[in-house]
Structure formats: structure tokens, C-alpha cells
Design a protein around this motif. Structure first.
Motif, short mmCIF file in Angstrom:
data_model
loop_
_atom_site.label_atom_id
_atom_site.label_comp_id
_atom_site.label_asym_id
_atom_site.label_seq_id
_atom_site.Cartn_x
_atom_site.Cartn_y
_atom_site.Cartn_z
N LEU A 79 0.91 -1.26 -0.08
CA LEU A 79 0.05 -0.01 0.07
C LEU A 79 0.83 1.27 -0.12
CD1 LEU A 79 -2.81 -0.93 2.48
CD2 LEU A 79 -3.06 -0.48 -0.05
N ARG A 101 -8.50 -7.30 1.90
CA ARG A 101 -9.47 -6.13 1.69
C ARG A 101 -9.61 -5.29 3.05
NH1 ARG A 101 -14.12 -4.24 -1.31
NH2 ARG A 101 -14.31 -2.16 -0.46
N ILE A 104 -6.88 -2.70 3.07
CA ILE A 104 -6.90 -1.82 2.18
C ILE A 104 -7.89 -0.87 2.85
CG2 ILE A 104 -7.85 -1.05 0.00
CD1 ILE A 104 -6.99 -3.90 -1.03
N SER A 109 -7.50 3.32 1.59
CA SER A 109 -6.78 3.50 0.11
C SER A 109 -7.59 3.01 -1.08
CB SER A 109 -5.71 2.22 0.14
OG SER A 109 -5.19 1.99 -1.09
N LEU A 111 -6.79 1.30 -3.78
CA LEU A 111 -6.41 0.24 -4.33
C LEU A 111 -7.51 -0.64 -4.68
CD1 LEU A 111 -3.93 -1.61 -5.16
CD2 LEU A 111 -3.88 -2.36 -2.84
#
Length: 231
Positions: A79, A101, A104, A109, A111
């Protein structure tokens, strides 16, 4: 900035060759680039971060597949690079995908996590006889896509041949990112399940991953722009 629907796979053996290739695009909009094993193991995370800072959208194709805690820590480290797409194997299961997940979301993020279904080099015989997975490739791919979506992936990597089935089986925002793209009349090389750019988009693909047809072309910029025009 809106991302290009064509992602160029920088499957090149060195940093210098990657730089030389990207220099061909000087004066044009920076392409969306995919960095896989071959190049990442050469250039490392520093170069990836530099490319992101220079304005490239980056798909880091590392196909993470391990126990959930290990994958989660790996994603946490990645990240920091500010990448746009990252691959993880759907075969790792729902707990692994959820762990990825979770980190994230904790980092707030942008992403996008993409789950690999079946590689485009896999054919029916390999699926059944070598991997021991019953049924058709299409059934396996859709099964993985449903698992991945439920576990929190943002999309899947799949052949364009399966994109339409995935779009019908998942939510509208779930991405279908398709490698195995070949131009009409060209050698499919080591790919088994391929499709032309226009047909792939027509079949439901959101992004096309194109490597050798662009990187090995005499004029890669012209080929890239030609694909954009086709779709």
C-alpha cells in the motif's frame, strides 16, 4: 484522472529496457502499466513508487497466495507504493481475500484488489486432469468470481471469453480485467483462451491487459493507439 482501459504489460527483463520502452510515449498521455514478476524482481518497490509519482497508473501483478495473515501483511507493505491494482489468487479462499481487503479499507486506500480466477494459459484438459477441478473452465471462473466478490475483491482477472458470464453473475461495479488479448491474425503464443480487443470489450471486459503485441511491436505507440481506437 480517468484510467486508460488498455493496460500495457511491461514484461521486460530490465529497468533500462522498461525505461526505454516508456520513453517511446514521451509527449503522449502516460499509459496504464502492469508490472509483474519479471520486472518487479529486477527493479523492486522503489522504481514502482517512482513511476507512480511520475503520474503512471500502476497494476502490480504479484498474484499473492498464502495464509491470510501473511497476505494481509504483504498488502499492507505494498500500500505504501500507491499502486492502483493488485492481484491475489481467488484459490486462496475467502478468508485470505477478506484479510487483504480489510487492510486496504483500514488504510482508506483506493487500491483495487483483483482476484485471479483461472490463468489464460489453462485449458480444459489441464483444469480437469492436472488441477483436479471438475466441470468447465467457465464454471470454475464464475465460481471464483462469486467467491471473490463476496469476500471483498473489487474484480477478477479472467479471459475475455468468460467476461460476459462474470458480468451477468456479479454486481455492475465488479471489474473484469482480461489478459490474453491478441490482435487479429497474430500468434497466440503461450495463451490458450484469447480474444481481440474489440471483441473483449463487447464481451464485457472493463480493462484489457496487452503485453507482447505492444511491447514487441516495431512501433508500440501506434499499436497502443490503434487498440484504443478499436475499442
Amino acid at each position: 484522472m480517468e484510467k486508460s482501459p488498455v493496460i500495457i504489460a511491461l514484461d521486460l527483463p530490465s529497468q533500462q529496457e522498461a525505461e526505454n520502452f516508456l520513453d517511446r510515449f514521451q509527449g503522449a498521455e502516460k499509459p496504464f502499466i502492469k508490472i509483474g514478476y519479471q520486472l518487479f524482481y529486477r527493479v523492486g518497490p522503489t522504481w514502482v513508487r517512482e513511476k507512480k509519482e511520475q503520474g503512471y497508473s500502476i497494476f502490480l501483478d504479484l498474484k499473492l497466495h498464502d495464509i491470510p495473515n501473511t497476505v494481509q501483511k504483504g498488502v499492507s507493505s505494498l500500500l505504501e507504493l500507491g499502486i492502483d491494482f493488485l492481484t491475489i489468487h481467488a484459490a486462496g479462499g475467502s478468508e485470505m481475500i477478506r484479510a487483504a481487503r480489510e487492510v486496504i479499507d483500514q488504510a482508506q486506500s483506493n487500491l483495487q484488489l483483483l482476484a485471479v480466477t483461472q490463468l489464460t494459459s489453462t485449458d480444459q484438459t489441464m483444469l480437469n486432469n492436472e488441477l483436479g477441478i471438475p466441470g468447465t473452465i467457465a464454471e470454475s471462473v464464475v465460481n471464483y468470481a462469486l467467491l471473490a466478490e463476496k469476500a471483498g475483491a473489487h474484480g477478477v482477472i479472467c479471459s475475455a471469453q468468460e467476461a460476459k458470464s462474470i458480468k451477468k453473475s456479479t454486481s455492475g461495479s465488479f471489474l473484469a480485467v482480461t489478459p490474453g488479448i491478441r490482435l487479429a491474425g497474430t500468434d497466440v503464443q503461450d495463451q490458450k483462451r484469447v480474444m481481440t480487443p474489440a471483441l473483449a470489450i463487447e464481451n464485457g471486459a472493463d480493462y484489457l491487459v496487452v503485453g507482447r503485441p505492444i511491447t514487441q511491436a516495431a512501433d508500440p505507440v501506434a499499436v497502443y493507439q490503434g487498440i484504443l481506437e478499436q475499442i
